[in-house]
Write an enzyme that holds these catalytic residues in place. Structure first.
Site, PDB file in Angstrom:
ATOM      1  N   GLU A  40     -19.252  22.629 -15.435  1.00 14.45           N
ATOM      2  CA  GLU A  40     -19.510  21.262 -15.894  1.00 14.45           C
ATOM      3  C   GLU A  40     -18.703  20.246 -15.095  1.00 14.45           C
ATOM      4  O   GLU A  40     -19.201  19.154 -14.772  1.00 14.45           O
ATOM      5  CB  GLU A  40     -19.201  21.150 -17.387  1.00 14.45           C
ATOM      6  CG  GLU A  40     -20.204  21.908 -18.247  1.00 14.45           C
ATOM      7  CD  GLU A  40     -19.826  21.941 -19.712  1.00 14.45           C
ATOM      8  OE1 GLU A  40     -20.655  22.389 -20.512  1.00 14.45           O
ATOM      9  OE2 GLU A  40     -18.697  21.515 -20.062  1.00 14.45           O
ATOM     10  N   LYS A  74     -16.907  29.779 -29.446  1.00 16.38           N
ATOM     11  CA  LYS A  74     -17.401  29.118 -28.240  1.00 16.38           C
ATOM     12  C   LYS A  74     -16.728  29.629 -26.972  1.00 16.38           C
ATOM     13  O   LYS A  74     -15.544  29.930 -26.942  1.00 16.38           O
ATOM     14  CB  LYS A  74     -17.189  27.605 -28.332  1.00 16.38           C
ATOM     15  CG  LYS A  74     -18.069  26.896 -29.338  1.00 16.38           C
ATOM     16  CD  LYS A  74     -19.552  26.988 -28.965  1.00 16.38           C
ATOM     17  CE  LYS A  74     -19.903  26.317 -27.645  1.00 16.38           C
ATOM     18  NZ  LYS A  74     -19.622  24.867 -27.639  1.00 16.38           N
ATOM     19  N   SER A 105       0.826  -1.215   0.000  1.00 16.68           N
ATOM     20  CA  SER A 105       0.000   0.000   0.000  1.00 16.68           C
ATOM     21  C   SER A 105       0.857   1.260   0.000  1.00 16.68           C
ATOM     22  O   SER A 105       0.331   2.374   0.040  1.00 16.68           O
ATOM     23  CB  SER A 105      -0.920   0.016   1.224  1.00 16.68           C
ATOM     24  OG  SER A 105      -0.159  -0.024   2.430  1.00 16.68           O
ATOM     25  N   THR A 147     -40.170  26.445 -10.522  1.00 18.42           N
ATOM     26  CA  THR A 147     -40.376  25.070 -10.096  1.00 18.42           C
ATOM     27  C   THR A 147     -40.567  24.254 -11.371  1.00 18.42           C
ATOM     28  O   THR A 147     -41.138  24.743 -12.345  1.00 18.42           O
ATOM     29  CB  THR A 147     -41.604  24.907  -9.188  1.00 18.42           C
ATOM     30  OG1 THR A 147     -42.781  25.297  -9.915  1.00 18.42           O
ATOM     31  CG2 THR A 147     -41.485  25.780  -7.945  1.00 18.42           C
ATOM     32  N   HIS A 148     -40.052  23.021 -11.372  1.00 19.68           N
ATOM     33  CA  HIS A 148     -40.083  22.186 -12.574  1.00 19.68           C
ATOM     34  C   HIS A 148     -39.399  22.877 -13.756  1.00 19.68           C
ATOM     35  O   HIS A 148     -39.711  22.591 -14.908  1.00 19.68           O
ATOM     36  CB  HIS A 148     -41.523  21.821 -12.948  1.00 19.68           C
ATOM     37  CG  HIS A 148     -42.304  21.215 -11.829  1.00 19.68           C
ATOM     38  ND1 HIS A 148     -42.224  19.890 -11.490  1.00 19.68           N
ATOM     39  CD2 HIS A 148     -43.173  21.773 -10.945  1.00 19.68           C
ATOM     40  CE1 HIS A 148     -43.018  19.639 -10.468  1.00 19.68           C
ATOM     41  NE2 HIS A 148     -43.602  20.762 -10.105  1.00 19.68           N
ATOM     42  N   SER A 183     -13.418  26.153 -27.902  1.00 25.09           N
ATOM     43  CA  SER A 183     -13.573  24.964 -28.742  1.00 25.09           C
ATOM     44  C   SER A 183     -12.409  24.859 -29.708  1.00 25.09           C
ATOM     45  O   SER A 183     -11.898  25.870 -30.201  1.00 25.09           O
ATOM     46  CB  SER A 183     -14.890  25.053 -29.527  1.00 25.09           C
ATOM     47  OG  SER A 183     -14.912  24.121 -30.580  1.00 25.09           O
TER      48      SER A 183
END
Length: 466
Positions: free
Chosen positions: A290, A283, A23, A155-156, A277
């Site tokens: 992300e 871009k 280890s 909401t949603h 990009s």
């Protein structure tokens, strides 16, 4: 032979076993903590009469020198050493000869690793807390600039009611504050010392686990030696906290990804925290956000990995527990990379307040104001809700907004409506009306902001090095 076992074996391990069993490739980072615990153990051996004054002085001097060489890289472990404990004992014996072998009395690798990992986790949890405090502070400072800036609350992912951008940002801050609270609460349970538990049964030598615990910054020694060497609740619980931090980072990342899109346009990310990009020159990608979203899966996976490893293990130490360290190291390492980047992204992003302001009343988001207006006139909310819904249906049929309903049409929708209802169909007025603690009104958000700023300073004090 550097191994800490082998007296009853007639030959060395097979190469395949040696490679599997080692280890040292990942537990070497525990070396400073193992050396710290070794110094505490040496003092206890001295108090027990097992090291004389001269031997203790030589032992402590050698341990200090070994720590310097470990930090500089002059001394390193090898696969032949098997693990960090073996490597450091080898280094001590190289410096002290037979005296170096005395340090092993009254302790085992079982209580050593349980102690080292606790020390490592407690130390790095405070660093994690400091990074979280920085992120909360960045969210608070951005929120301070948009305390009264309207935006669609959703909401949603559909327009629901108007809120302020400051309220939205501070909602994210609250999650990270709970993570700080979890770290603090976790630390109380992690602050027990397994050193003195030996392999599993304690020791017949007159050692002093209380003194060792105090020297190492623990609140007390473990109450049970079997539990002391086999407990990894502290590691699993820390991985749960890391997972929750990952979940909160993922939610923040997802919103910033949406907000920075052309469809939203609420936020412009700084070039320093964006990428481009390789084929499309126009871009500007929200890679930090992300990665914040993506790494949550890795953090949850590390928790799952350790929980499955621990499931069904008999007392006490089992070699399965070699698998406890890498998930912990990986989660703490990844958060140490991720949190400063997310904080920098939040600190430098520019909020485009006019776009969410224009969007705030869309989607009939002020319909609830009609219902509340009727409630204040004594109409039951059940009925008021139906009337407000009828107003929305009226607007949808005609392609207009709520404030554009003709005065003459209001009574036709409901006998309870009159032109004075239009006074509540204003975003700023709707926000100002929300004054209860924790609500989205500018005054309530300003109060919340003050509380968050006060809280973050308290957490900085806790996270500061001891």
């Amino acid at each position: 032979m550097s191994k800490l076992w082998g007296g009853r074996f007639s030959g060395g391990p097979a190469a395949a076993l040696e490679a599997l069993n080692a280890s040292i490739g990942f537990d070497w980072r525990l070396a400073p903590y193992d050396l710290k615990a070794s110094k505490a153990h040496a003092r206890v051996l001295h108090r027990a009469g097992l090291l004389d004054e001269s031997e203790l002085d030589r032992m402590l001097e050698a341990l200090d020198g070994l720590a310097v060489d470990v930090e500089s890289g002059a001394f390193q472990g090898t696969v032949a050493d098997e693990d960090v404990h073996t490597a450091l004992e080898r280094g001590l014996v190289e410096r002290l000869g037979e005296l170096g072998g005395k340090l092993r009395a009254g302790r085992s690798r079982n209580d050593q690793i349980a102690t080292d990992l606790r020390l490592y986790c407690r130390d790095h949890a405070r660093g994690l807390g400091a990074d979280l405090a920085d992120l909360v502070s960045a969210l608070a400072e951005q929120a301070a600039t948009v305390v009264d800036a309207p935006a669609p609350g959703m909401t949603h992912l559909q327009h629901a009611q108007p809120i302020t951008l400051g309220h939205q940002l501070l909602a994210h801050a609250q999650g990270f504050i709970r993570d700080l609270e979890r770290l603090w609460d976790w630390d109380k349970r992690a602050a027990v010392s397994p050193l003195g538990s030996g392999a599993l049964s304690g020791s017949s030598l007159p050692l002093d686990p209380v003194a060792v615990a105090e020297e190492l910054g623990f609140a007390r020694p473990v109450a049970n030696s079997l539990d002391g060497v086999s407990d990894r609740d502290f590691a699993a619980e820390l991985l749960f906290v890391c997972s929750m931090i990952g979940i909160h980072l993922s939610r923040l990342g997802e919103e910033i990804i949406l907000w920075s899109s052309q469809e939203f346009g609420w936020v412009t990310l700084d070039d320093a925290f964006s990428t481009g990009s390789s084929i499309m020159p126009q871009k500007k990608n929200p890679d930090v956000a992300e990665l914040a979203r993506g790494k949550s899966g890795r953090l949850v996976g590390n928790l799952t990995s350790l929980l499955v490893t621990l499931k069904g293990l008999p007392f006490t130490y089992n070699k399965d527990l070699q698998e406890d360290k890498e998930p912990v190291f990986d989660s703490l390492d990844n958060l140490a990379l991720l949190l400063p980047a997310v904080t920098g992204m939040v600190e430098t992003m520019r909020l485009n307040t006019e776009i969410p302001r224009a969007a705030a009343p869309k989607g009939f988001s002020l319909a609830t104001e009609i219902a509340d207006w009727l409630v204040r006139k004594g109409i039951p909310f059940r009925s008021a809700h139906e009337v407000a819904g009828a107003c929305v249906a009226h607007c949808e049929e005609r392609g207009i907004e709520l404030h554009e309903i003709a005065d003459a049409d209001l009574a036709g929708i409901s006998e309870h409506l009159d032109p004075s209802v239009k006074a509540v169909l204003d975003v700023d007025g709707a926000l100002a009306a929300r004054t209860t603690p924790g609500s989205t009104g500018p005054r309530a958000v300003a109060d919340q902001l003050a509380q968050v700023r006060e809280s973050v300073e308290a957490w900085r004090d806790w996270a500061a090095p001891n």
